[in-house]
Every structure is written in C-alpha cells, then in structure tokens.
Design a protein around this motif. Structure first.
Motif, PDB file in Angstrom:
ATOM      1  N   LEU A 106      -7.954 -14.924 -41.223  1.00 54.42           N
ATOM      2  CA  LEU A 106      -6.937 -14.152 -40.471  1.00 54.42           C
ATOM      3  C   LEU A 106      -5.607 -14.515 -41.109  1.00 54.42           C
ATOM      4  O   LEU A 106      -4.986 -15.507 -40.744  1.00 54.42           O
ATOM      5  N   PHE A 117      -4.460  -9.114 -35.612  1.00 60.47           N
ATOM      6  CA  PHE A 117      -5.829  -9.403 -35.154  1.00 60.47           C
ATOM      7  C   PHE A 117      -5.767 -10.287 -33.902  1.00 60.47           C
ATOM      8  O   PHE A 117      -5.116 -11.332 -33.896  1.00 60.47           O
ATOM      9  N   LEU A 137     -10.997 -22.133 -34.753  1.00 63.59           N
ATOM     10  CA  LEU A 137      -9.908 -21.562 -35.549  1.00 63.59           C
ATOM     11  C   LEU A 137      -9.112 -22.698 -36.196  1.00 63.59           C
ATOM     12  O   LEU A 137      -8.645 -23.603 -35.504  1.00 63.59           O
ATOM     13  N   ALA A 280      -3.524 -13.433 -29.238  1.00 63.47           N
ATOM     14  CA  ALA A 280      -2.763 -13.984 -30.383  1.00 63.47           C
ATOM     15  C   ALA A 280      -1.368 -13.352 -30.400  1.00 63.47           C
ATOM     16  O   ALA A 280      -1.245 -12.132 -30.509  1.00 63.47           O
ATOM     17  N   ARG A 289       1.164 -16.851 -41.702  1.00 63.53           N
ATOM     18  CA  ARG A 289       0.184 -17.521 -40.821  1.00 63.53           C
ATOM     19  C   ARG A 289      -1.186 -17.344 -41.458  1.00 63.53           C
ATOM     20  O   ARG A 289      -1.642 -16.210 -41.659  1.00 63.53           O
TER      21      ARG A 289
HETATM   22  C1  SIN Z   1      -8.494 -14.392 -32.283  1.00 63.48           C
HETATM   23  O1  SIN Z   1      -8.307 -13.604 -31.370  1.00 63.48           O
HETATM   24  O2  SIN Z   1      -9.632 -14.718 -32.617  1.00 63.48           O
HETATM   25  C2  SIN Z   1      -7.307 -14.963 -33.033  1.00 63.48           C
HETATM   26  C3  SIN Z   1      -6.478 -15.887 -32.233  1.00 63.48           C
HETATM   27  C4  SIN Z   1      -5.237 -16.309 -32.990  1.00 63.48           C
HETATM   28  O3  SIN Z   1      -5.052 -15.906 -34.146  1.00 63.48           O
HETATM   29  O4  SIN Z   1      -4.437 -17.054 -32.414  1.00 63.48           O
END
Ligand code: SIN
Length: 302
Positions: A106, A117, A137, A280, A289
C-alpha cells in the motif's frame, strides 16, 4: 444505560507470564480499544510471545508493535505473519515483491491524489465467504504526522445496543458486497426484500453474514456490519434496511467506540477483523506512506 464496566480491564500491564523470554510493556490507546506494545520483536518472537500477542489482541483488538528492527526484511515479515495463521493471497493485486505474493503493498507517493486504499470504514473482505481474520500492516516509511489508522470496537458497539434492538437484530443476516470494486449488489428495487440468487461470479464478491457475530476464540459477540460492504439486511425492505444500517454505522463510528492508532517508524500493527472495523486516514499529502500488508484468512462467521 450503564456502561461502567466495559472499559475496566484496559489498564497498562506488563506481560502476565513472569518466566517469559521477553518483557512486554503495554500502553492502551483509548478507553474503547487499541494498544501500543514494546518488547515483542517480530523476528525473534517465540511461541510464548505469539500466545501473548493473541492475548493482547483479545483484549485490545488492535496492537501496534513498536521498536521493530529498522532492517526488517520481507522474508522475516512474511514468516512472522505465517505464524499467526493461513496467509491469504489476493489474486487481483500485483504483488510488489515477486517472491512473496502474500505481501500486498500500500504505497502512496507524496504527490499521489488517487484512491486511498482503506479510506472507508470497513472490516477486511466481509463480502467473502470467509472474511479476513487478523490483518498485519508494516509501516516501512510513514509520514511524520497524519496517515493514522482509525478503529472501532465492534464488540463494544454490540454490547452497548439496547436489549430491544439487539433482539431485533439477533439471528438476522446482512448482505455484504464488494461495492468497493465498483460492483453494485444486484438486489432489490425499492420495496423488495433481499433474497438474492447470485450468479457464479458473484459468489466471489457477495455473501450474507450474521449481524451478531461470535468470536471463534473468545466467544465475545460483535456487531458485524460495516459502511463499505454491508448493503442490505435480509428480510427488510431497502428503506428499512438503509435506516437501520445507517444507525448501526453511526453508532459504531461514534467517538466512544473508536481509537486512533498513530504510526511511528519501525512499527508493525496487527488487528482483528472479527471484532473491529477500521479506516485509513488520507491526511498526509506531501509525504510518502509505504506500508506492507498481510491478510490471515478468517473463518465463516457464526
Ligand atoms: C487497510 O484498510 O487495510 C489499510 C489501513 C491503513 O493503511 O492504515
């Protein structure tokens, strides 16, 4: 309505097992949920550490493991994820690391203005027959401020509904569809009831799930609907369903149910999709990011 005991156990704690090979410090983020944790290194974590992590997730629902090694490799990261369960591979997403198709990237560049996303309240993959279990994450390059992840504690959201409202929802199912993929669920003209005969391809992207979900490990009950994917309550008209769902989204997203987890460099976060929804926040324009995500397959919700 009395709520005084709901928040009670979430005080700062050291790890319960005094003989453990690690020393964990836990700082709760908010009364609702969430914790920052130091003392668990994802590259060396042993079985006791994994058990401790599961215990923390049962209590806090989302935990940020701080102070990970700056040179964390994709291999180490994927191995850590595999210790938490069966890693899912998304067939529609090009993996950024060819050797690790289970790792999703991401990445938003500083000048990126495209779709953010995860920028909608959701629990991962609820349109699937087996929605997401845990999600991991890794913030490899995080903005100096902004880009936080918001969460809602859906167990708290269920628990704090009135008995009468719970009774109405208990045993009822909701249709979840991958509207985020640009698909509209093929249901209902105004006034119709949601009983959908999906074609084969839609089996992949839309499923009914119980509105009250029971956590398979803790037995806790959670409200299992989310703004991104929940489209209609079975047995209700479209108008009835829209009103009830909007109330439930607003309730779950109200401030006392939520927590804002703040990214720092060298952080790996894990959350439990069975007990939470998340969002997010895209408020870091001008900064990069770079995140890497692992999805642990969940079970058919009951
Ligand atoms: C997600 O919704 O999986 C991403 C969350 C994020 O990027 O903080």
């Amino acid at each position: 309505m009395s709520m005084q005991n709901i928040w009670a156990p979430r005080t700062p704690v050291q790890n319960a097992d005094a003989a453990a090979s690690f020393s964990v410090e836990v700082s709760p983020v908010a009364g609702s949920m969430g914790a920052y944790v130091t003392g668990l290194d994802v590259t060396t974590i042993d079985d006791t550490g994994i058990a401790e992590l599961h215990r923390l997730l049962h209590t806090y629902k989302a935990v940020m493991l701080r102070q990970q090694r700056p040179n964390l490799s994709f291999g180490d990261y994927a191995s850590f994820g595999a210790r938490l369960g069966e890693l899912a591979v998304d067939p529609f997403v090009e993996p950024p690391i060819a050797e690790h198709p289970e790792i999703m990237g991401l990445i938003r560049e500083a000048d990126d203005t495209s779709y953010n996303f995860g920028g909608d309240w959701h629990s991962d993959g609820t349109y699937l027959e087996r929605p997401g279990g845990l999600t991991v994450l890794w913030g490899k390059d995080v903005p100096p401020f902004g880009g936080d992840t918001l969460f809602a504690n859906m167990e708290l959201a269920w628990e704090t509904l009135s008995p009468a409202f719970k009774q109405m929802l208990d045993g009822r199912r909701c249709l979840h569809a991958a509207t985020g993929l640009g698909q509209k669920a093929p249901i209902t003209r105004k006034g119709d009831y949601a009983s959908v005969n999906f074609g084969q391809e839609l089996d992949r992207i839309a499923h009914f799930h119980p509105i009250k979900r029971t956590h398979p490990e803790t037995g806790q009950r959670a409200l299992f609907v989310n703004q991104a994917y929940s489209v209609q309550i079975e047995g209700c008209t479209e108008d009835e369903s829209a009103g009830i769902l909007q109330f439930l989204f607003d309730w779950a997203q109200s401030p006392a149910m939520t927590a804002r987890l703040v990214w720092e460099p060298n952080t790996v976060m894990i959350w439990d999709n069975r007990a939470t929804t998340h969002y997010a926040i895209a408020d870091y324009g001008g900064f990069r990011r770079e995140m890497y995500r692992l999805a642990i397959t969940g079970e058919v919700p009951e």
